[in-house]
Design an enzyme around this catalytic site. Sequence first.
Site, PDB file in Angstrom:
ATOM      1  N   LYS A  53       0.222   2.978  20.587  1.00 25.00           N
ATOM      2  CA  LYS A  53       1.621   3.426  20.658  1.00 25.00           C
ATOM      3  C   LYS A  53       2.080   3.513  22.112  1.00 25.00           C
ATOM      4  CE  LYS A  53       1.341   5.896  16.296  1.00 25.00           C
ATOM      5  NZ  LYS A  53       0.936   7.137  15.654  1.00 25.00           N
ATOM      6  N   GLY A  56       0.850  -1.191   0.000  1.00 23.22           N
ATOM      7  CA  GLY A  56       0.000   0.000   0.000  1.00 23.22           C
ATOM      8  C   GLY A  56       0.881   1.233   0.000  1.00 23.22           C
TER       9      GLY A  56
HETATM   10  N1  LIG Z   1       1.303   5.618   6.852  1.00 25.12           N
HETATM   11  C1  LIG Z   1       2.105   5.926   7.847  1.00 25.12           C
HETATM   12  O1  LIG Z   1       2.534   7.071   8.004  1.00 25.12           O
HETATM   13  C2  LIG Z   1       2.529   4.852   8.819  1.00 25.12           C
HETATM   14  C3  LIG Z   1       3.444   5.147   9.848  1.00 25.12           C
HETATM   15  C4  LIG Z   1       3.846   4.131  10.718  1.00 25.12           C
HETATM   16  C5  LIG Z   1       3.305   2.862  10.580  1.00 25.12           C
HETATM   17  N2  LIG Z   1       2.398   2.623   9.593  1.00 25.12           N
HETATM   18  C6  LIG Z   1       1.825   1.286   9.478  1.00 25.12           C
HETATM   19  O2  LIG Z   1       2.223   0.711   8.248  1.00 25.12           O
HETATM   20  C7  LIG Z   1       1.255  -0.269   7.848  1.00 25.12           C
HETATM   21  C8  LIG Z   1       0.874  -0.041   6.392  1.00 25.12           C
HETATM   22  O3  LIG Z   1       0.288   1.230   6.253  1.00 25.12           O
HETATM   23  P1  LIG Z   1      -0.209   1.728   4.805  1.00 25.12           P
HETATM   24  O4  LIG Z   1      -0.644   3.116   4.991  1.00 25.12           O
HETATM   25  O5  LIG Z   1       0.821   1.403   3.771  1.00 25.12           O
HETATM   26  O6  LIG Z   1      -1.472   0.750   4.587  1.00 25.12           O
HETATM   27  P2  LIG Z   1      -2.287   0.491   3.235  1.00 25.12           P
HETATM   28  O7  LIG Z   1      -2.007   1.543   2.227  1.00 25.12           O
HETATM   29  O8  LIG Z   1      -3.689   0.242   3.659  1.00 25.12           O
HETATM   30  O9  LIG Z   1      -1.647  -0.882   2.668  1.00 25.12           O
HETATM   31  C9  LIG Z   1      -1.819  -2.111   3.298  1.00 25.12           C
HETATM   32  C10 LIG Z   1      -1.267  -3.204   2.392  1.00 25.12           C
HETATM   33  O10 LIG Z   1      -1.307  -4.432   3.119  1.00 25.12           O
HETATM   34  C11 LIG Z   1      -1.824  -5.439   2.235  1.00 25.12           C
HETATM   35  N3  LIG Z   1      -2.377  -6.559   3.009  1.00 25.12           N
HETATM   36  C12 LIG Z   1      -3.475  -6.583   3.794  1.00 25.12           C
HETATM   37  N4  LIG Z   1      -3.655  -7.811   4.303  1.00 25.12           N
HETATM   38  C13 LIG Z   1      -2.643  -8.570   3.826  1.00 25.12           C
HETATM   39  C14 LIG Z   1      -2.285  -9.937   3.970  1.00 25.12           C
HETATM   40  N5  LIG Z   1      -2.994 -10.769   4.724  1.00 25.12           N
HETATM   41  N6  LIG Z   1      -1.174 -10.379   3.316  1.00 25.12           N
HETATM   42  C15 LIG Z   1      -0.418  -9.553   2.559  1.00 25.12           C
HETATM   43  N7  LIG Z   1      -0.725  -8.253   2.371  1.00 25.12           N
HETATM   44  C16 LIG Z   1      -1.820  -7.779   2.994  1.00 25.12           C
HETATM   45  C17 LIG Z   1      -2.857  -4.697   1.431  1.00 25.12           C
HETATM   46  O11 LIG Z   1      -3.214  -5.460   0.282  1.00 25.12           O
HETATM   47  P3  LIG Z   1      -4.632  -5.248  -0.461  1.00 25.12           P
HETATM   48  O12 LIG Z   1      -4.469  -3.974  -1.223  1.00 25.12           O
HETATM   49  O13 LIG Z   1      -4.749  -6.449  -1.321  1.00 25.12           O
HETATM   50  O14 LIG Z   1      -5.673  -5.176   0.614  1.00 25.12           O
HETATM   51  C18 LIG Z   1      -2.045  -3.442   1.095  1.00 25.12           C
HETATM   52  O15 LIG Z   1      -1.157  -3.690   0.045  1.00 25.12           O
HETATM   53  C19 LIG Z   1       0.085  -0.133   8.832  1.00 25.12           C
HETATM   54  O16 LIG Z   1       0.186  -1.118   9.831  1.00 25.12           O
HETATM   55  C20 LIG Z   1       0.301   1.251   9.439  1.00 25.12           C
HETATM   56  O17 LIG Z   1      -0.249   1.389  10.739  1.00 25.12           O
HETATM   57  C21 LIG Z   1       2.019   3.566   8.709  1.00 25.12           C
END
Ligand SMILES: NC(=O)c1ccc[n+]([C@@H]2O[C@H](COP(=O)([O-])OP(=O)(O)OC[C@H]3O[C@@H](n4cnc5c(N)ncnc54)[C@H](OP(=O)(O)O)[C@@H]3O)[C@@H](O)[C@H]2O)c1
Length: 358
Positions: free
Chosen positions: A221, A12
């Site tokens: 957190k 994502g």
């Molecule tokens: N954004 C930030 O600033 C930030 C900061 C610190 C930590 N984080 C953490 O980083 C993580 C990702 O954030 P994001 O914003 O990138 O989320 P996102 O855009 O919603 O992306 C999530 C990804 O995970 C995939 N996924 C879901 N279930 C899965 C599974 N069972 N097996 C393999 N892949 C799977 C999704 O695939 P599909 O598209 O097929 O559903 C998608 O590619 C989260 O836990 C978030 O809390 C984010």
Amino acid sequence: MKTINIVVFGIGNVGSTLVNQLIALKEIWENEREIEVNIPVILNSTLAFYTKGGASPEWETNFEKFGVPYRLPEVITYIKEQKLENLIAIDVTASAKIVEAYPYLIENGFHIIAANKVANTKSQQFYKELRELLKVNQRKFLYETNVGAGLPIIDTLQKLVNSGDKVTNVRGVFSGSLSYLFNTFSDSNAAFSEILADAKAKAYTEPDPRIDLSGVDVARKLLIIARELKLEIEIDAINVESLVPKTLNGNSTLDSFYKNITLLDHAFLKKKENLVPDKALRYVADLNVQTQELNVNLLEVDRSSPLGALKAADTLFEIHSSAYKDKPLIIQGAGAGTTVTARGIITDLLSLTAQLNN
Ligand SMILES: NC(=O)c1ccc[n+]([C@@H]2O[C@H](COP(=O)([O-])OP(=O)(O)OC[C@H]3O[C@@H](n4cnc5c(N)ncnc54)[C@H](OP(=O)(O)O)[C@@H]3O)[C@@H](O)[C@H]2O)c1
């Protein structure tokens, strides 16, 4: 040359940025660090892309073209057949299902790096058992980006604890989106709902902003920090002041939340009108290690204090300890965002790679 083999779970916002950053670093690491980065498999929730020869800058197009439906055991079998070493699973999902598969990954030789907070916020029993399993299998688990995205919060706490310092209190504004909302609201004449819409347009909030406003993410957190400081507690032990009125919480629809958003406008305007001039509203997380009190509340703080002086979407972590008694150690900066989070994961990757023998 040390070769590391990375399986990326989740492409994502953060995961795709991470893959691009790793591809851009490949040559530099080979030349300057003698580290060869190989990404044999990239996964989302339904498809696996076997890169065969490594991920190229065209990986996103290739993922769409050549991605195939997968089950995790098939991915493991493929990795085993290829006789790959130094296996690292990077979890860039928010999925509980992947966390359930951590023991399976560890038993099959994977180290784990996670941006996903789920593993560290499940029950204390799971938290302990995971660490025992890691020890038995001599695997590592790194998760710096669980708190403060790319900011070195976990690393700093671990270094303080390992050096014998006694951390007594950690407090601050842990959420970039809530920081933006209240920093802007305190200084502007706009209604809270207008600022919320602006924050959403800037992609600071979750798609459903109630996830930010309910305080759940901040509480997670705080729990991760508390456990880092050896407190054995569960998420329910945290007193969280939700900013979402009960009638508009998770049981009602997002649509009805937006229709009734003026309820929030009235409530927050009243709070602001009651503020004396040198105070500002901040959504503050606070952990007292000795009393084991953990609170997340909307507080009135002095504008001249570090918390009161926060701007934009910055987060701030104040660490008080025996060594940092009179003046806390303060870590401040962007606590969310794809670029900084992906860089934070890469910092974990470097630190893990340095611990691998060959
Ligand atoms: N954004 C930030 O600033 C930030 C900061 C610190 C930590 N984080 C953490 O980083 C993580 C990702 O954030 P994001 O914003 O990138 O989320 P996102 O855009 O919603 O992306 C999530 C990804 O995970 C995939 N996924 C879901 N279930 C899965 C599974 N069972 N097996 C393999 N892949 C799977 C999704 O695939 P599909 O598209 O097929 O559903 C998608 O590619 C989260 O836990 C978030 O809390 C984010």
